[in-house]
Design a protein around this motif. Structure first.
Motif, PDB file in Angstrom:
ATOM      1  N   ALA A 137      -2.320 -18.606  37.906  1.00 22.78           N
ATOM      2  CA  ALA A 137      -2.813 -18.317  39.250  1.00 22.78           C
ATOM      3  C   ALA A 137      -2.309 -16.967  39.743  1.00 22.78           C
ATOM      4  N   VAL A 138      -1.047 -16.652  39.450  1.00 23.37           N
ATOM      5  CA  VAL A 138      -0.485 -15.350  39.832  1.00 23.37           C
ATOM      6  C   VAL A 138      -1.241 -14.223  39.134  1.00 23.37           C
ATOM      7  N   MET A 139      -1.597 -14.425  37.859  1.00 23.43           N
ATOM      8  CA  MET A 139      -2.362 -13.418  37.133  1.00 23.43           C
ATOM      9  C   MET A 139      -3.714 -13.168  37.790  1.00 23.43           C
ATOM     10  N   LEU A 140      -4.373 -14.227  38.233  1.00 14.33           N
ATOM     11  CA  LEU A 140      -5.679 -14.070  38.882  1.00 14.33           C
ATOM     12  C   LEU A 140      -5.543 -13.325  40.209  1.00 14.33           C
ATOM     13  N   VAL A 141      -4.481 -13.591  40.953  1.00 16.88           N
ATOM     14  CA  VAL A 141      -4.238 -12.864  42.203  1.00 16.88           C
ATOM     15  C   VAL A 141      -4.034 -11.383  41.921  1.00 16.88           C
ATOM     16  N   PHE A 142      -3.243 -11.066  40.904  1.00 15.15           N
ATOM     17  CA  PHE A 142      -2.979  -9.666  40.560  1.00 15.15           C
ATOM     18  C   PHE A 142      -4.263  -8.948  40.156  1.00 15.15           C
ATOM     19  N   LEU A 143      -5.051  -9.554  39.298  1.00 12.98           N
ATOM     20  CA  LEU A 143      -6.304  -8.945  38.864  1.00 12.98           C
ATOM     21  C   LEU A 143      -7.224  -8.695  40.054  1.00 12.98           C
ATOM     22  N   SER A 144      -7.267  -9.641  40.976  1.00 13.83           N
ATOM     23  CA  SER A 144      -8.137  -9.521  42.149  1.00 13.83           C
ATOM     24  C   SER A 144      -7.733  -8.342  43.022  1.00 13.83           C
ATOM     25  N   LEU A 145      -6.449  -8.222  43.273  1.00 11.50           N
ATOM     26  CA  LEU A 145      -5.962  -7.138  44.138  1.00 11.50           C
ATOM     27  C   LEU A 145      -6.095  -5.780  43.462  1.00 11.50           C
ATOM     28  N   PHE A 146      -5.911  -5.740  42.154  1.00  9.65           N
ATOM     29  CA  PHE A 146      -6.039  -4.494  41.406  1.00  9.65           C
ATOM     30  C   PHE A 146      -7.471  -3.965  41.485  1.00  9.65           C
ATOM     31  N   THR A 147      -8.448  -4.858  41.321  1.00 11.03           N
ATOM     32  CA  THR A 147      -9.847  -4.452  41.428  1.00 11.03           C
ATOM     33  C   THR A 147     -10.192  -4.070  42.864  1.00 11.03           C
ATOM     34  N   ALA A 148      -9.673  -4.800  43.838  1.00 11.15           N
ATOM     35  CA  ALA A 148      -9.928  -4.458  45.244  1.00 11.15           C
ATOM     36  C   ALA A 148      -9.412  -3.060  45.561  1.00 11.15           C
ATOM     37  N   PHE A 149      -8.259  -2.700  44.997  1.00  7.03           N
ATOM     38  CA  PHE A 149      -7.691  -1.369  45.240  1.00  7.03           C
ATOM     39  C   PHE A 149      -8.612  -0.265  44.721  1.00  7.03           C
ATOM     40  N   SER A 150      -9.307  -0.516  43.604  1.00  8.52           N
ATOM     41  CA  SER A 150     -10.197   0.512  43.049  1.00  8.52           C
ATOM     42  C   SER A 150     -11.293   0.893  44.036  1.00  8.52           C
ATOM     43  N   ALA A 151     -11.677  -0.052  44.894  1.00  6.96           N
ATOM     44  CA  ALA A 151     -12.736   0.214  45.868  1.00  6.96           C
ATOM     45  C   ALA A 151     -12.304   1.228  46.919  1.00  6.96           C
ATOM     46  N   LEU A 152     -11.015   1.367  47.132  1.00  7.22           N
ATOM     47  CA  LEU A 152     -10.519   2.344  48.104  1.00  7.22           C
ATOM     48  C   LEU A 152     -10.549   3.763  47.545  1.00  7.22           C
ATOM     49  N   VAL A 153     -10.561   3.874  46.228  1.00  7.65           N
ATOM     50  CA  VAL A 153     -10.481   5.184  45.572  1.00  7.65           C
ATOM     51  C   VAL A 153     -11.842   5.678  45.097  1.00  7.65           C
ATOM     52  N   SER A 154     -12.680   4.769  44.616  1.00  4.26           N
ATOM     53  CA  SER A 154     -13.917   5.155  43.938  1.00  4.26           C
ATOM     54  C   SER A 154     -14.896   5.982  44.767  1.00  4.26           C
ATOM     55  N   PRO A 155     -15.080   5.734  46.091  1.00  5.21           N
ATOM     56  CA  PRO A 155     -16.063   6.549  46.818  1.00  5.21           C
ATOM     57  C   PRO A 155     -15.744   8.042  46.805  1.00  5.21           C
ATOM     58  N   ARG A 156     -14.464   8.385  46.797  1.00  3.49           N
ATOM     59  CA  ARG A 156     -14.084   9.803  46.808  1.00  3.49           C
ATOM     60  C   ARG A 156     -14.261  10.464  45.446  1.00  3.49           C
ATOM     61  N   MET A 157     -14.457   9.659  44.392  1.00  5.79           N
ATOM     62  CA  MET A 157     -14.563  10.212  43.041  1.00  5.79           C
ATOM     63  C   MET A 157     -15.973  10.111  42.484  1.00  5.79           C
ATOM     64  N   SER A 158     -16.885   9.475  43.197  1.00  2.00           N
ATOM     65  CA  SER A 158     -18.234   9.272  42.682  1.00  2.00           C
ATOM     66  C   SER A 158     -19.016  10.576  42.672  1.00  2.00           C
ATOM     67  N   VAL A 159     -19.986  10.646  41.748  1.00  2.00           N
ATOM     68  CA  VAL A 159     -20.876  11.796  41.669  1.00  2.00           C
ATOM     69  C   VAL A 159     -21.713  11.852  42.947  1.00  2.00           C
ATOM     70  N   ASN A 160     -21.943  13.041  43.451  1.00  2.00           N
ATOM     71  CA  ASN A 160     -22.699  13.196  44.693  1.00  2.00           C
ATOM     72  C   ASN A 160     -24.186  13.008  44.420  1.00  2.00           C
ATOM     73  N   LEU A 161     -24.689  11.786  44.650  1.00  2.00           N
ATOM     74  CA  LEU A 161     -26.094  11.472  44.459  1.00  2.00           C
ATOM     75  C   LEU A 161     -26.736  11.228  45.814  1.00  2.00           C
ATOM     76  N   PRO A 162     -27.592  12.112  46.293  1.00  2.00           N
ATOM     77  CA  PRO A 162     -28.225  11.920  47.593  1.00  2.00           C
ATOM     78  C   PRO A 162     -28.970  10.584  47.665  1.00  2.00           C
ATOM     79  N   GLY A 163     -28.738   9.839  48.709  1.00  2.00           N
ATOM     80  CA  GLY A 163     -29.407   8.557  48.884  1.00  2.00           C
ATOM     81  C   GLY A 163     -28.665   7.379  48.298  1.00  2.00           C
ATOM     82  N   PHE A 164     -27.583   7.664  47.558  1.00  2.00           N
ATOM     83  CA  PHE A 164     -26.814   6.592  46.919  1.00  2.00           C
ATOM     84  C   PHE A 164     -25.707   6.161  47.854  1.00  2.00           C
ATOM     85  N   LYS A 165     -25.660   4.853  48.146  1.00  2.00           N
ATOM     86  CA  LYS A 165     -24.669   4.317  49.079  1.00  2.00           C
ATOM     87  C   LYS A 165     -23.463   3.818  48.294  1.00  2.00           C
ATOM     88  N   HIS A 166     -22.321   4.508  48.467  1.00  3.74           N
ATOM     89  CA  HIS A 166     -21.100   4.137  47.749  1.00  3.74           C
ATOM     90  C   HIS A 166     -20.458   2.903  48.380  1.00  3.74           C
TER      91      HIS A 166
END
Length: 454
Positions: A425-454
């Motif tokens: 259960a602890v492993m599942l919590v860790f995996l969940s939070l790790f993936t959630a953290f990626s969402a805070l970083v990814s919009p600033r690193m995405s390719v600039n595609l007009p019309g694409f909603k990050h």
């Protein structure tokens, strides 16, 4: 009849797309054409995940008995899950090889190669003699076939995701990117469903002797169907334009690793929960329920089936949410929901009540499927078209490689905790939070595609 009205996956019938499918792409597609590409990719990914999850289910209830002979159930399970993990460890290499080819010669050609490789290897596993028949050669050959399977899978998912998003309008990319993900629950239903029906139909003796081979051998006729459907796919218009302009990458792997290694890490984090968490709640939990909690194997297989069936509408709805609110928000809130529900889900699995056990597995899989639906959108948005097959393949397959050892780690940790479920259960919590953290970083690193909603 328009395909979209029969599937219910792509909402709102539309005339030919007027917005560019990608900035700079000249050729436009109709909604019907985009749907056909998405469905063709889905058929291939369903076969891919059928073959791969078939091995996952067999690792929990077959291979530990037939190929790793030992009186210690935990040791046999560790060996079996390690073989499962070896295939995933081979995936990054497959991502490198087929990613290079996909960015050099085209997405469609490579996808034809990978689907043949996956189906052929799975059929060979169904013909492999057991340890009792040929001794140590049996587990060694099983490992080699698993490595081959991992290599082909390493190029399959990333190519299918790439060709789908490059054939979809930007404003609906999150919806289309969720479609190949549906191949995962379909593959689970077919693989676990096959084992479940055999478990009901056969005695344990017949199942162990030859019955378990039937789902593996079924991959061969399924491959023929997938080949026919995939042969009708057209090449990505984005890649065709790169070819026409002479702008394809000369060394996709070297250039991607040199310029986009941070993007690869973020993409890996975005995809980790959907792969690793799923293996934890299916492969490990099935073994734990059968061998430690002494549940009937049909209960655990049924749990996987119900969870997979519920996952399909979750993926569709999460894909639409990604198009409306942004893929990163779906990953963030989906990851947090999975973390919150991890502990209650394992409590339900531990309950001993078959209905509650199945419900616990279903809740866990449904919550981790929310970010999984949006991960393809994030991954393809992290890389420009000329490096996309390679970049997406590396990110997803690194996540897959790490995920492959999660059942092994969970089994070992649970054994050290006197067979209690809390480390899992602890492993599942860790995996969940790790993936959630990626969402805070990814919009600033995405390719600039007009019309694409990050």
């Amino acid at each position: 009849m328009d395909q979209q009205t029969t599937t219910g996956i792509i909402p709102d019938a539309a005339p030919p797309t007027t917005a560019s499918i990608e900035f700079g792409a000249a050729r436009q597609l109709t909604t019907r054409e985009a749907n056909r590409v998405a469905m063709g990719a889905l058929i291939g990914t369903a076969l891919e995940w059928y073959d791969f999850f078939l091995f996952s289910a067999a690792a929990a209830i077959v291979f530990n008995v037939q190929y790793f002979a030992t009186d210690n159930a935990t040791a046999a399970a560790l060996s079996s899950f390690a073989t499962f993990g070896v295939g995933l460890a081979a995936r990054p290499l497959g991502g490198l090889v087929f990613g290079h080819l996909g960015d050099r010669i085209g997405r469609r050609k490579v996808l034809m190669i990978t689907i043949v490789g996956i189906g052929a290897v799975t059929g060979l596993i169904g013909m492999l003699p057991t340890y009792a028949a040929i001794g140590l050669a049996a587990p060694l050959l099983l490992v080699l076939l698993r490595i081959g399977q991992g290599l082909f899978v390493g190029g399959e998912w990333s190519g299918a995701m790439t060709i789908v998003v490059e054939n979809s309008p930007l404003e609906k990319r999150a919806i289309y990117a969720a479609i190949p993900q549906i191949g995962s629950p379909i593959g689970t239903i077919l693989s676990s469903g096959g084992f479940y029906l055999l478990a009901l139909w056969m005695t344990q003796e017949s199942f162990d002797a030859w019955g378990w081979r039937l789902p593996f051998l079924a991959a061969i006729p399924m491959l023929l169907v997938a080949l026919y459907i995939r042969s009708r796919l057209e090449e990505s218009p984005v890649f065709e334009e790169l070819m026409e302009k002479g702008e394809t990458a000369q060394s996709p792997v070297r250039e991607t690793l040199g310029g986009y290694w941070r993007h690869i890490l973020v993409g890996m984090a975005a995809g980790l929960l959907g792969i690793g968490g799923f293996y934890l709640v299916t492969a490990f939990v099935v073994w734990y329920g059968v061998n430690i909690l002494e549940y009937d194997r049909t209960v655990m297989l049924l749990g996987g089936l119900v969870a997979a069936a519920v996952e399909i509408p979750v993926l569709i709805l999460a894909g639409r949410a990604g198009a409306r609110f942004g893929a990163s928000k779906v990953i963030l809130w989906g990851g947090l929901a999975s973390a919150v529900l991890a502990w209650p889900s394992f409590l339900m699995i531990e309950s001993g009540n078959p209905v509650v056990v199945v419900l616990g597995m279903t809740i866990a899989v449904a919550s981790l499927s929310i970010p999984y639906a949006a991960s393809g959108t994030i991954l393809t948005g992290l890389f420009p078209a000329k490096y996309r097959y390679t970049g997406v393949g590396l990110a997803q397959n690194i996540a897959g490689m790490l995920s492959g050892f999660i059942p092994v780690i969970a089994t070992a940790l649970v054994a050290t905790a006197a067979n209690h479920w809390w480390p899992a259960a602890v492993m599942l919590v860790f995996l969940s939070l790790f993936t959630a953290f990626s969402a805070l970083v990814s919009p600033r690193m995405s390719v600039n595609l007009p019309g694409f909603k990050h």
